[in-house]
Design a protein around this motif. Structure first.
Motif, PDB file in Angstrom:
ATOM      1  N   MET A  95       0.837  -1.208   0.000  1.00 30.69           N
ATOM      2  CA  MET A  95       0.000   0.000   0.000  1.00 30.69           C
ATOM      3  C   MET A  95       0.867   1.250   0.000  1.00 30.69           C
ATOM      4  N   LEU A  96       1.927   1.262   0.801  1.00 27.65           N
ATOM      5  CA  LEU A  96       2.806   2.427   0.849  1.00 27.65           C
ATOM      6  C   LEU A  96       3.508   2.625  -0.493  1.00 27.65           C
ATOM      7  N   GLY A  97       3.858   1.547  -1.162  1.00 27.54           N
ATOM      8  CA  GLY A  97       4.427   1.652  -2.504  1.00 27.54           C
ATOM      9  C   GLY A  97       3.438   2.243  -3.491  1.00 27.54           C
ATOM     10  N   GLN A  98       2.195   1.791  -3.422  1.00 29.87           N
ATOM     11  CA  GLN A  98       1.146   2.340  -4.288  1.00 29.87           C
ATOM     12  C   GLN A  98       0.926   3.831  -4.008  1.00 29.87           C
ATOM     13  N   ALA A  99       0.933   4.182  -2.724  1.00 29.06           N
ATOM     14  CA  ALA A  99       0.749   5.591  -2.336  1.00 29.06           C
ATOM     15  C   ALA A  99       1.871   6.446  -2.907  1.00 29.06           C
ATOM     16  N   GLY A 100       3.097   5.955  -2.795  1.00 27.66           N
ATOM     17  CA  GLY A 100       4.229   6.691  -3.346  1.00 27.66           C
ATOM     18  C   GLY A 100       4.126   6.848  -4.849  1.00 27.66           C
ATOM     19  N   GLU A 101       3.737   5.771  -5.548  1.00 27.27           N
ATOM     20  CA  GLU A 101       3.575   5.842  -7.006  1.00 27.27           C
ATOM     21  C   GLU A 101       2.505   6.852  -7.402  1.00 27.27           C
ATOM     22  N   ALA A 102       1.496   7.012  -6.542  1.00 31.58           N
ATOM     23  CA  ALA A 102       0.415   7.967  -6.823  1.00 31.58           C
ATOM     24  C   ALA A 102       0.804   9.396  -6.443  1.00 31.58           C
ATOM     25  N   GLY A 103       2.007   9.567  -5.898  1.00 27.56           N
ATOM     26  CA  GLY A 103       2.467  10.914  -5.536  1.00 27.56           C
ATOM     27  C   GLY A 103       2.004  11.390  -4.167  1.00 27.56           C
ATOM     28  N   LEU A 104       1.480  10.481  -3.353  1.00 28.08           N
ATOM     29  CA  LEU A 104       1.020  10.871  -2.023  1.00 28.08           C
ATOM     30  C   LEU A 104       2.219  11.067  -1.096  1.00 28.08           C
ATOM     31  N   THR A 105       2.080  11.975  -0.142  1.00 30.69           N
ATOM     32  CA  THR A 105       3.137  12.202   0.839  1.00 30.69           C
ATOM     33  C   THR A 105       2.773  11.635   2.204  1.00 30.69           C
ATOM     34  N   GLU A 106       1.497  11.321   2.386  1.00 29.34           N
ATOM     35  CA  GLU A 106       1.060  10.701   3.628  1.00 29.34           C
ATOM     36  C   GLU A 106      -0.229   9.934   3.387  1.00 29.34           C
ATOM     37  N   VAL A 107      -0.497   8.981   4.290  1.00 27.76           N
ATOM     38  CA  VAL A 107      -1.718   8.182   4.224  1.00 27.76           C
ATOM     39  C   VAL A 107      -2.293   8.112   5.625  1.00 27.76           C
ATOM     40  N   ARG A 108      -3.546   8.505   5.757  1.00 25.92           N
ATOM     41  CA  ARG A 108      -4.267   8.455   7.032  1.00 25.92           C
ATOM     42  C   ARG A 108      -4.810   7.047   7.266  1.00 25.92           C
ATOM     43  N   VAL A 109      -4.825   6.647   8.530  1.00 27.73           N
ATOM     44  CA  VAL A 109      -5.425   5.378   8.924  1.00 27.73           C
ATOM     45  C   VAL A 109      -6.280   5.643  10.152  1.00 27.73           C
ATOM     46  N   VAL A 110      -7.573   5.352  10.059  1.00 29.69           N
ATOM     47  CA  VAL A 110      -8.427   5.335  11.245  1.00 29.69           C
ATOM     48  C   VAL A 110      -8.507   3.874  11.631  1.00 29.69           C
ATOM     49  N   SER A 111      -7.813   3.545  12.711  1.00 26.72           N
ATOM     50  CA  SER A 111      -7.558   2.154  13.056  1.00 26.72           C
ATOM     51  C   SER A 111      -8.632   1.536  13.932  1.00 26.72           C
ATOM     52  N   HIS A 112      -8.837   0.264  13.713  1.00 25.21           N
ATOM     53  CA  HIS A 112      -9.558  -0.575  14.662  1.00 25.21           C
ATOM     54  C   HIS A 112      -8.683  -0.549  15.922  1.00 25.21           C
ATOM     55  N   PRO A 113      -9.230  -0.233  17.101  1.00 24.88           N
ATOM     56  CA  PRO A 113      -8.374  -0.064  18.281  1.00 24.88           C
ATOM     57  C   PRO A 113      -7.361  -1.180  18.515  1.00 24.88           C
ATOM     58  N   PRO A 114      -7.729  -2.474  18.396  1.00 24.77           N
ATOM     59  CA  PRO A 114      -6.721  -3.503  18.632  1.00 24.77           C
ATOM     60  C   PRO A 114      -5.604  -3.540  17.574  1.00 24.77           C
ATOM     61  N   ALA A 115      -5.782  -2.891  16.430  1.00 20.77           N
ATOM     62  CA  ALA A 115      -4.779  -2.912  15.364  1.00 20.77           C
ATOM     63  C   ALA A 115      -3.788  -1.755  15.450  1.00 20.77           C
ATOM     64  N   GLU A 116      -3.986  -0.842  16.373  1.00 21.83           N
ATOM     65  CA  GLU A 116      -3.100   0.323  16.452  1.00 21.83           C
ATOM     66  C   GLU A 116      -1.638  -0.082  16.585  1.00 21.83           C
ATOM     67  N   ARG A 117      -1.330  -1.006  17.457  1.00 26.87           N
ATOM     68  CA  ARG A 117       0.074  -1.422  17.665  1.00 26.87           C
ATOM     69  C   ARG A 117       0.679  -1.959  16.377  1.00 26.87           C
ATOM     70  N   PHE A 118      -0.100  -2.696  15.606  1.00 29.36           N
ATOM     71  CA  PHE A 118       0.369  -3.224  14.325  1.00 29.36           C
ATOM     72  C   PHE A 118       0.822  -2.089  13.412  1.00 29.36           C
ATOM     73  N   TYR A 119      -0.024  -1.085  13.239  1.00 28.03           N
ATOM     74  CA  TYR A 119       0.320   0.030  12.356  1.00 28.03           C
ATOM     75  C   TYR A 119       1.524   0.810  12.880  1.00 28.03           C
TER      76      TYR A 119
END
Length: 149
Positions: A95-119
């Motif tokens: 996903m980060l590779g795709q974001a970079g290819e699209a010219g994005l400089t950041e990607v927001r994530v609204v996380s499922h609370p138990p997944a925060e540590r993963f991200y």
């Protein structure tokens, strides 16, 4: 680690994606309302950058959806049987590779609370919280951001 391929999702994948979301063990109990009745549609797959991880037999191991405007990781799910195998990490890296290819400089994530540590382990930083939006979401969710180099 499962041998896998990450490919662009097709409209014909929509029902399998829906089944993965609805059947996710991470959304049982208190979190069940969030995915109850949720559908990933063929139209959604066509409008966004949705990628699936499949094994050599074509079994769905996980998927993500990157929305470009505004930049957000909208959906990210790994099949229960593939949890802890590295599939999620590979999907986020893709996903980060795709974001970079699209010219994005950041990607927001609204996380499922138990997944925060993963991200956070993968480099996202917590930038705030998102308030509950009853009836489906009755809890605050962490808001994170991946910053691309």
């Amino acid at each position: 680690m499962f041998p896998l391929t990450i490919r662009r999702a097709a409209a014909s994948d929509a029902e399998r994606l829906t089944s993965l979301v609805r059947g996710s063990g991470a959304y049982r109990g208190a979190y069940a309302a969030m995915v109850c009745g949720y559908r990933v549609t063929a139209d959604y797959v066509a409008r966004h950058r949705v990628f699936v991880a499949v094994d050599t037999a074509g079994r769905l191991l996980g998927f993500y959806s990157l929305v470009l405007e505004p930049p957000e990781l909208d959906l990210a799910f790994v099949a229960d049987e593939a949890q802890g195998s590295g599939v999620g990490r590979l999907l986020v890296e893709h996903m980060l590779g795709q974001a970079g290819e699209a010219g994005l400089t950041e990607v927001r994530v609204v996380s499922h609370p138990p997944a925060e540590r993963f991200y956070r382990r993968l480099g996202a930083e917590r930038v705030g919280t998102v308030a509950p939006s009853p009836p489906k979401v009755a809890w605050e969710r962490p808001e994170l951001r991946f910053t691309l180099a």
